[in-house]
Design an enzyme around this catalytic site. Structure first.
Site, PDB file in Angstrom:
ATOM      1  N   HIS A   1      -7.226   9.565  -1.966  1.00 22.53           N
ATOM      2  CA  HIS A   1      -6.622   9.463  -0.630  1.00 22.53           C
ATOM      3  C   HIS A   1      -7.502  10.084   0.469  1.00 22.53           C
ATOM      4  CE1 HIS A   1      -2.336   9.078   1.241  1.00 22.53           C
ATOM      5  NE2 HIS A   1      -3.261   8.870   2.158  1.00 22.53           N
TER       6      HIS A   1
ATOM      7  N   ASP B   1       0.851  -1.197   0.000  1.00 24.34           N
ATOM      8  CA  ASP B   1       0.000   0.000   0.000  1.00 24.34           C
ATOM      9  C   ASP B   1       0.883   1.243   0.000  1.00 24.34           C
ATOM     10  OD1 ASP B   1      -2.822   1.191   0.593  1.00 24.34           O
ATOM     11  OD2 ASP B   1      -1.473   2.195   1.999  1.00 24.34           O
TER      12      ASP B   1
ATOM     13  N   LYS C   1      -2.482   6.078  -4.422  1.00 24.59           N
ATOM     14  CA  LYS C   1      -3.595   6.999  -4.149  1.00 24.59           C
ATOM     15  C   LYS C   1      -3.255   8.394  -4.678  1.00 24.59           C
ATOM     16  CE  LYS C   1      -3.771   4.705   0.389  1.00 24.59           C
ATOM     17  NZ  LYS C   1      -2.384   4.575   0.844  1.00 24.59           N
TER      18      LYS C   1
ATOM     19  N   TYR D   1       3.322   9.586  -0.166  1.00 27.44           N
ATOM     20  CA  TYR D   1       4.362   8.949   0.653  1.00 27.44           C
ATOM     21  C   TYR D   1       5.772   9.197   0.092  1.00 27.44           C
ATOM     22  CZ  TYR D   1       0.387   6.270   2.578  1.00 27.44           C
ATOM     23  OH  TYR D   1      -0.812   5.896   3.135  1.00 27.44           O
TER      24      TYR D   1
HETATM   25  N1  LIG Z   1      -5.224   6.205   3.797  1.00 24.90           N
HETATM   26  C1  LIG Z   1      -4.646   6.933   4.711  1.00 24.90           C
HETATM   27  O1  LIG Z   1      -4.972   8.113   4.914  1.00 24.90           O
HETATM   28  C2  LIG Z   1      -3.574   6.331   5.559  1.00 24.90           C
HETATM   29  C3  LIG Z   1      -3.124   6.999   6.708  1.00 24.90           C
HETATM   30  C4  LIG Z   1      -2.139   6.405   7.472  1.00 24.90           C
HETATM   31  C5  LIG Z   1      -1.616   5.166   7.114  1.00 24.90           C
HETATM   32  N2  LIG Z   1      -2.058   4.538   5.963  1.00 24.90           N
HETATM   33  C6  LIG Z   1      -1.518   3.211   5.533  1.00 24.90           C
HETATM   34  O2  LIG Z   1      -1.580   2.302   6.622  1.00 24.90           O
HETATM   35  C7  LIG Z   1      -0.260   1.792   6.870  1.00 24.90           C
HETATM   36  C8  LIG Z   1      -0.077   1.429   8.314  1.00 24.90           C
HETATM   37  O3  LIG Z   1      -0.349   2.507   9.156  1.00 24.90           O
HETATM   38  P1  LIG Z   1       0.740   3.178  10.112  1.00 24.90           P
HETATM   39  O4  LIG Z   1       2.083   2.979   9.524  1.00 24.90           O
HETATM   40  O5  LIG Z   1       0.264   4.540  10.392  1.00 24.90           O
HETATM   41  O6  LIG Z   1       0.555   2.396  11.491  1.00 24.90           O
HETATM   42  P2  LIG Z   1       0.546   0.893  12.028  1.00 24.90           P
HETATM   43  O7  LIG Z   1       0.848  -0.096  10.983  1.00 24.90           O
HETATM   44  O8  LIG Z   1      -0.690   0.756  12.845  1.00 24.90           O
HETATM   45  O9  LIG Z   1       1.757   0.964  13.075  1.00 24.90           O
HETATM   46  C9  LIG Z   1       3.086   0.994  12.674  1.00 24.90           C
HETATM   47  C10 LIG Z   1       3.931   1.068  13.956  1.00 24.90           C
HETATM   48  O10 LIG Z   1       3.726  -0.108  14.747  1.00 24.90           O
HETATM   49  C11 LIG Z   1       4.975  -0.800  14.966  1.00 24.90           C
HETATM   50  N3  LIG Z   1       4.680  -2.240  14.828  1.00 24.90           N
HETATM   51  C12 LIG Z   1       4.336  -2.911  13.700  1.00 24.90           C
HETATM   52  N4  LIG Z   1       4.056  -4.204  13.979  1.00 24.90           N
HETATM   53  C13 LIG Z   1       4.232  -4.366  15.315  1.00 24.90           C
HETATM   54  C14 LIG Z   1       4.089  -5.476  16.200  1.00 24.90           C
HETATM   55  N5  LIG Z   1       3.694  -6.671  15.779  1.00 24.90           N
HETATM   56  N6  LIG Z   1       4.364  -5.275  17.519  1.00 24.90           N
HETATM   57  C15 LIG Z   1       4.759  -4.071  17.967  1.00 24.90           C
HETATM   58  N7  LIG Z   1       4.886  -2.972  17.185  1.00 24.90           N
HETATM   59  C16 LIG Z   1       4.637  -3.121  15.869  1.00 24.90           C
HETATM   60  C17 LIG Z   1       5.908  -0.285  13.890  1.00 24.90           C
HETATM   61  O11 LIG Z   1       7.212  -0.237  14.403  1.00 24.90           O
HETATM   62  P3  LIG Z   1       8.425  -1.017  13.672  1.00 24.90           P
HETATM   63  O12 LIG Z   1       8.537  -0.383  12.307  1.00 24.90           O
HETATM   64  O13 LIG Z   1       9.589  -0.749  14.555  1.00 24.90           O
HETATM   65  O14 LIG Z   1       8.013  -2.472  13.635  1.00 24.90           O
HETATM   66  C18 LIG Z   1       5.405   1.140  13.672  1.00 24.90           C
HETATM   67  O15 LIG Z   1       5.946   2.019  14.643  1.00 24.90           O
HETATM   68  C19 LIG Z   1       0.648   2.920   6.373  1.00 24.90           C
HETATM   69  O16 LIG Z   1       1.966   2.494   6.207  1.00 24.90           O
HETATM   70  C20 LIG Z   1      -0.055   3.309   5.113  1.00 24.90           C
HETATM   71  O17 LIG Z   1       0.234   2.373   4.074  1.00 24.90           O
HETATM   72  C21 LIG Z   1      -3.024   5.111   5.200  1.00 24.90           C
END
Ligand SMILES: NC(=O)c1ccc[n+]([C@@H]2O[C@H](COP(=O)([O-])OP(=O)(O)OC[C@H]3O[C@@H](n4cnc5c(N)ncnc54)[C@H](OP(=O)(O)O)[C@@H]3O)[C@@H](O)[C@H]2O)c1
Length: 276
Positions: A106, A43, A73, A48
């Site tokens: 987005h 994704d 997006k 990004y």
């Molecule tokens: N459409 C939108 O507006 C929108 C907005 C935000 C995000 N997104 C998408 O959603 C994706 C994910 O969201 P996000 O990156 O905001 O947050 P997330 O995936 O909920 O959290 C990522 C964080 O959690 C940690 N983590 C991951 N797996 C873990 C586990 N099993 N145990 C403990 N910690 C863990 C990671 O650290 P480490 O890297 O150290 O593992 C990182 O700090 C984004 O990358 C993007 O593709 C979309």
């Protein structure tokens, strides 16, 4: 790994790899590691700033394009028909591919605070996605951060029903009204920040359930999404966590515990809302 199916029959691997912030410092290696760890669904978004790195990583991985599911997006400052077409072409070029599996708006125009008529802007943006879909350059088209009222405005002129809506979704912020609404329309809901950017991992309920099911807190969050029929998009820079985040198909959260998670007090919300 299991798949979700879009209403047009296209299948998406049930866990996607979130690439937000997988940018220059971590570089290509993070994406390459994710591919090596088994992810086939990535994704990304124009916003990004990592589409070129992703394109290079895919090339280095030597995984055939048709074994990958790529989402990008169009950003909220690039809405409207012409800009959306340009943004799409730019994403293709940067990713080094000639089609996308999924292309999303987005944020609805309301979130950009720069459009005189947000509803008309969303409608013309959607028309661009419909035309790209009909020309065969995208296998699925959809939305991100659209709430039911944004969707209803879009549908006044839409010819094609969106296939996906990507929303913030994790224990402590489940947007039940929106998730129920879109699922009832036959639209697949994807969950962004499915582990609440790690903000929900030390919540007492999550810790208790992790102990009960013999899983880690992140896996509880991801299993919770899958059981709610929400496709999670976790991001991780650690190979160990990338792997653990895919191992959520060998246990079942009970109905009682699902309700505990669905009704826990709000926590870990990003603070982002399309109308704020
Ligand atoms: N459409 C939108 O507006 C929108 C907005 C935000 C995000 N997104 C998408 O959603 C994706 C994910 O969201 P996000 O990156 O905001 O947050 P997330 O995936 O909920 O959290 C990522 C964080 O959690 C940690 N983590 C991951 N797996 C873990 C586990 N099993 N145990 C403990 N910690 C863990 C990671 O650290 P480490 O890297 O150290 O593992 C990182 O700090 C984004 O990358 C993007 O593709 C979309």
């Amino acid at each position: 790994m299991e798949n979700f199916k879009l209403w047009n029959g296209v299948e998406i691997p049930a866990i996607g790899f979130g690439t937000y912030k997988s940018t220059v410092e971590e570089g290509k290696t993070v994406i390459l590691r994710a591919l090596e760890a088994g992810y086939r669904h990535l994704d990304t978004a124009a916003f990004y700033g990592n589409e070129e790195l992703i394109g290079e990583s895919i090339k280095d991985s030597k995984i055939p394009r048709d074994q990958l599911f790529l989402t990008s997006k169009v950003w909220k400052t690039w809405l409207g028909y012409d800009n959306t077409i340009k943004s799409f072409e730019e994403s293709l070029k940067k990713l080094g591919t000639d089609y996308l599996d999924l292309f999303l708006i987005h944020w609805p125009a309301a979130a950009g605070h720069m459009y005189e008529d947000p509803k008309a802007t969303d409608q013309s943006t959607w028309k661009a996605l419909e035309d790209l879909y009909e020309s065969g350059k995208i296998r699925g088209i959809g939305l991100s951060n659209f709430l039911p009222h944004h969707y209803l405005g879009l549908m006044e002129t839409a010819k094609i029903k969106p296939m996906v809506n990507q929303l913030e979704f994790h224990p402590g912020y489940t947007q039940q009204a929106a998730v129920d609404f879109f699922q009832a329309q036959g639209i697949v809901v994807e969950g962004w920040s499915p582990i609440g950017r790690a903000r929900v991992l030390d919540d007492p309920l999550i810790l208790k359930l992790a102990e009960k099911y013999g899983k880690n807190p992140g896996q509880i969050c991801l299993r919770f999404a899958v059981q709610r029929n929400v496709l999670p998009l976790p991001k991780s820079s650690s190979v160990e966590r990338m792997k653990m985040n895919q191992e959520v198909f060998d246990f079942q959260i009970s109905e009682e515990d699902m309700y505990r998670l669905l009704t826990m007090p709000q926590t870990g919300w990003s603070g982002e809302h399309p109308d704020l």
